[in-house]
Structure formats: C-alpha cells, structure tokens
Design an enzyme around this catalytic site. Sequence first.
Site, mmCIF file in Angstrom:
data_model
loop_
_atom_site.group_PDB
_atom_site.id
_atom_site.type_symbol
_atom_site.label_atom_id
_atom_site.label_comp_id
_atom_site.label_asym_id
_atom_site.label_seq_id
_atom_site.Cartn_x
_atom_site.Cartn_y
_atom_site.Cartn_z
ATOM 1 N N ILE A 161 0.845 -1.205 0.000
ATOM 2 C CA ILE A 161 0.000 0.000 0.000
ATOM 3 C C ILE A 161 0.876 1.249 0.000
ATOM 4 C CG2 ILE A 161 -1.791 1.269 1.253
ATOM 5 C CD1 ILE A 161 -2.803 -1.522 2.277
ATOM 6 N N THR A 239 -4.052 5.739 7.097
ATOM 7 C CA THR A 239 -5.037 4.808 6.532
ATOM 8 C C THR A 239 -4.683 3.381 6.947
ATOM 9 O OG1 THR A 239 -3.716 4.706 4.510
ATOM 10 C CG2 THR A 239 -5.602 6.205 4.502
ATOM 11 N N ALA A 240 -3.825 3.239 7.968
ATOM 12 C CA ALA A 240 -3.357 1.900 8.366
ATOM 13 C C ALA A 240 -4.162 1.404 9.570
ATOM 14 C CB ALA A 240 -1.861 1.943 8.655
ATOM 15 N N ARG A 241 -3.753 1.805 10.761
ATOM 16 C CA ARG A 241 -4.502 1.460 11.964
ATOM 17 C C ARG A 241 -4.437 2.637 12.928
ATOM 18 N NH1 ARG A 241 -6.697 -1.780 9.408
ATOM 19 N NH2 ARG A 241 -6.832 -4.032 9.705
ATOM 20 N N ASP A 265 -8.431 7.870 8.109
ATOM 21 C CA ASP A 265 -9.459 6.879 7.730
ATOM 22 C C ASP A 265 -9.613 5.820 8.814
ATOM 23 O OD1 ASP A 265 -11.315 5.592 5.876
ATOM 24 O OD2 ASP A 265 -9.745 4.090 5.546
ATOM 25 N N GLU A 270 -12.047 2.531 17.127
ATOM 26 C CA GLU A 270 -13.193 2.787 16.246
ATOM 27 C C GLU A 270 -14.291 1.745 16.477
ATOM 28 O OE1 GLU A 270 -10.734 2.759 12.656
ATOM 29 O OE2 GLU A 270 -11.577 0.832 12.072
ATOM 30 N N HIS A 288 -13.163 4.466 8.093
ATOM 31 C CA HIS A 288 -12.459 3.241 7.696
ATOM 32 C C HIS A 288 -13.004 2.696 6.371
ATOM 33 C CE1 HIS A 288 -10.106 -0.443 9.366
ATOM 34 N NE2 HIS A 288 -10.060 -0.399 8.042
ATOM 35 N N GLY A 290 -10.999 2.438 3.492
ATOM 36 C CA GLY A 290 -9.883 2.126 2.598
ATOM 37 C C GLY A 290 -10.210 1.099 1.530
ATOM 38 N N SER A 291 -10.830 0.011 1.917
ATOM 39 C CA SER A 291 -11.069 -1.065 0.949
ATOM 40 C C SER A 291 -12.507 -1.090 0.438
ATOM 41 C CB SER A 291 -10.735 -2.415 1.589
ATOM 42 O OG SER A 291 -11.616 -2.658 2.664
HETATM 43 C C1 8YV Z 1 -10.862 -3.857 5.770
HETATM 44 C C2 8YV Z 1 -8.480 -3.181 6.443
HETATM 45 O O1 8YV Z 1 -11.950 -3.376 5.129
HETATM 46 O O2 8YV Z 1 -7.950 -5.205 5.364
HETATM 47 C C3 8YV Z 1 -7.703 -4.442 6.254
HETATM 48 O O3 8YV Z 1 -6.756 -4.664 7.053
HETATM 49 O O4 8YV Z 1 -8.081 -2.351 7.177
HETATM 50 C C4 8YV Z 1 -9.781 -2.821 5.810
HETATM 51 O O5 8YV Z 1 -9.578 -2.173 4.626
HETATM 52 C C5 8YV Z 1 -11.309 -4.304 7.095
HETATM 53 O O6 8YV Z 1 -10.277 -4.433 7.967
HETATM 54 C C6 8YV Z 1 -12.146 -5.558 6.959
HETATM 55 O O7 8YV Z 1 -11.869 -6.555 7.868
#
Ligand code: 8YV
Length: 325
Positions: A161, A239-241, A265, A270, A288, A290-291
């Site tokens: 990423i 955008t990580a944790r 994000d 959270e 959150h 990101g995905s």
């Molecule tokens: C996920 C994420 O959507 O994959 C990861 O580690 O941070 C996110 O983008 C989420 O964690 C789903 O479990």
Amino acid sequence: MTTGKPRVLATRHFPPDVEARLAGSFDAILNPEDRLYDGASLAKATIDCAGIMCAAGDPLGADTIASLPQSVRMIATFSVGYEHVDVAAAAKRGIVVSNTPDVLTDATADIAMLCLLGAARRTHEGAQMLRTHHWVGWTPTQLMGVHVTGKRLGILGMGRIGQALADRARAFRMQIHYSNRSRLPAELEKGAVFHADPDAMLPYCDFLSINAPMTPSTHKWVNAERIGKLPKGAIVVNTARGGVVDDEALIAALKSGRLAAAGLDVFDGEPKIHPGYYDLANTFLLPHMGSATIETRNAMGFKALDNLEAFLLRNQTPPDLVKAS
Ligand code: 8YV
C-alpha cells in the site's frame, strides 16, 4: 440437516457474492443482521465449525482462541491486517490463519491519496460551508489550503500500500521519502529516499503517511515527540490502523497549529473515536473506507474463500498463510 461439508461461521455480513460462494462451498453459518460477536458468543457459535471467516475488529485474542471448540482448524480474516487475531495463540492450538493481501492495495492507496488531498485542501471545511448554507460566494482568501505538488511525502511502511501511494503521489510530483524494515530494490524504490531510522525521516515530511501495520513497536508511534520533529505545518495521514497514532498528541498539535491538518481513515477504538476529532475543522475524517469498493470487497472475500477452500476442502496449505512472528 448436515450437508457433509465443513461448517464455517461468518462473523460478519459479507457481500452477497461472497456469501453465495461461502454457502456453496461450505455448511455456512451467516450473519445477515451483522450483529457483533464477543469472545464468549463466538466460542458458542462456532460449535462444530471447522473454519471462521472473520474481519478486523473481531475479538480473536488469546482468550477467545483458547475457548474455541476443538473442531476449529482455520481462521480466515477478510482483511490484510490481522492484529485482531492472536496468531501465536492460534498456532499453539493448531489453528491456521490466513489474510487477504494484494487485493485491497489500490483501493486503500486511493483513500490515502484522498485523505492527503482532503486534508491539504481543507475540503471538510469547504463541503461543510456549502452544505450548511454558509457559503457567501468566492473570495480571494477563502479556504486557502496547503499546496501538494512538489512537496515531500514521508511514508512509514513501504509495503504494497505504501508503494501504491508513492506511485500516486509521484503523479503529483511529490518527492518520496520512506522508512521500512528493509530497503526496497531500486526498481521498487523508484528514486524514493530511504531512511533506515524512521525518526530521521520526520524532518523531511511535509506530509507523513502511516502505512505500517499495528504492532507493539508501532503502537502510538506518532506521539508528541515525533510530531515535534516534523516541519511546522506538516500534514499527517493515516489509513493503516488508528492505534499507530497517539490521539491526544495529534489533537493537541492540530489545535495549536503545530500541524496544519490531518487526513484519517482509521481510529484507535473505532467506531468510538476520540471525541476531540469531531470539532477539529482541520481534519478530513473518513469511517475506515480504505477497501470499500464493490470490486475490492468481493476480491477480499474470494481470497478469504480461496484460503478456506484450499485448507478445509483440499487439505492444502492456504496460499495466504499468516505465520506467527
Ligand atoms: C478492511 C483493512 O476493510 O484489510 C484491512 O486490514 O483495514 C480494511 O480495509 C477491514 O479491515 C475488513 O476486515
């Protein structure tokens, strides 16, 4: 009625195409109401299960893993991050763990770039001004933000990423600095400046993006001392944790003007984020996401299923096996 197929519990309500495949391959226990499990209810719900398909935030620490029924042989997380699963405790119980790398790289890097731009260009303030009917019209000094093009971007964690974010930032002619456990080969580094010591990178960061996983060594890594090493008026993106940031320190720096803005994000604890963020105008905050594209969430689910099917149906090593470190 028993189907003869291994039973797999889905801890969350996953996208329809993912659940359809899960139900085709396994004796699936779905969660259409998306109710959240705690450790005790998860252990109870997994009676006779061979597998668990879980997601970030699920309570799969050592205590829960110790209380899982003996039938459980695999935990496949629908995420690339796996800090919510105690992998060492799982290994001790003989439970294999898999994650979903690669498929969410682009979507998450897009959101990182969005957070960077959103924070730099005061988009939260602009959007709010407009939607609350407070826009009096264009003025020469209205909502002047920070220029992005040509600035220096420091990336903590140059994995997939981080590299995808660097590619995007190069299109904005940003100069890339990075710190990572190991230096990348030249073809992946693409001219970025490597800092073996992440603290030594901080003075070069007009923008700092966190792309490192949550581990004991990254916990609250962005603290007051490190913020003090950033140039005045720098912008922090995460955008990580959320746990990688010390919220009190970040909020204090955003209030004092030591930092110009932040684009976030992800948040510690959270969805109960630090209340100090809500009223900070110089933050661009997302829940959150990101995905969160249909394509990516399907790909994550299918990857989790590739792993479950390999191990539980074909007795093969899951392709995305997570090893205890
Ligand atoms: C996920 C994420 O959507 O994959 C990861 O580690 O941070 C996110 O983008 C989420 O964690 C789903 O479990």
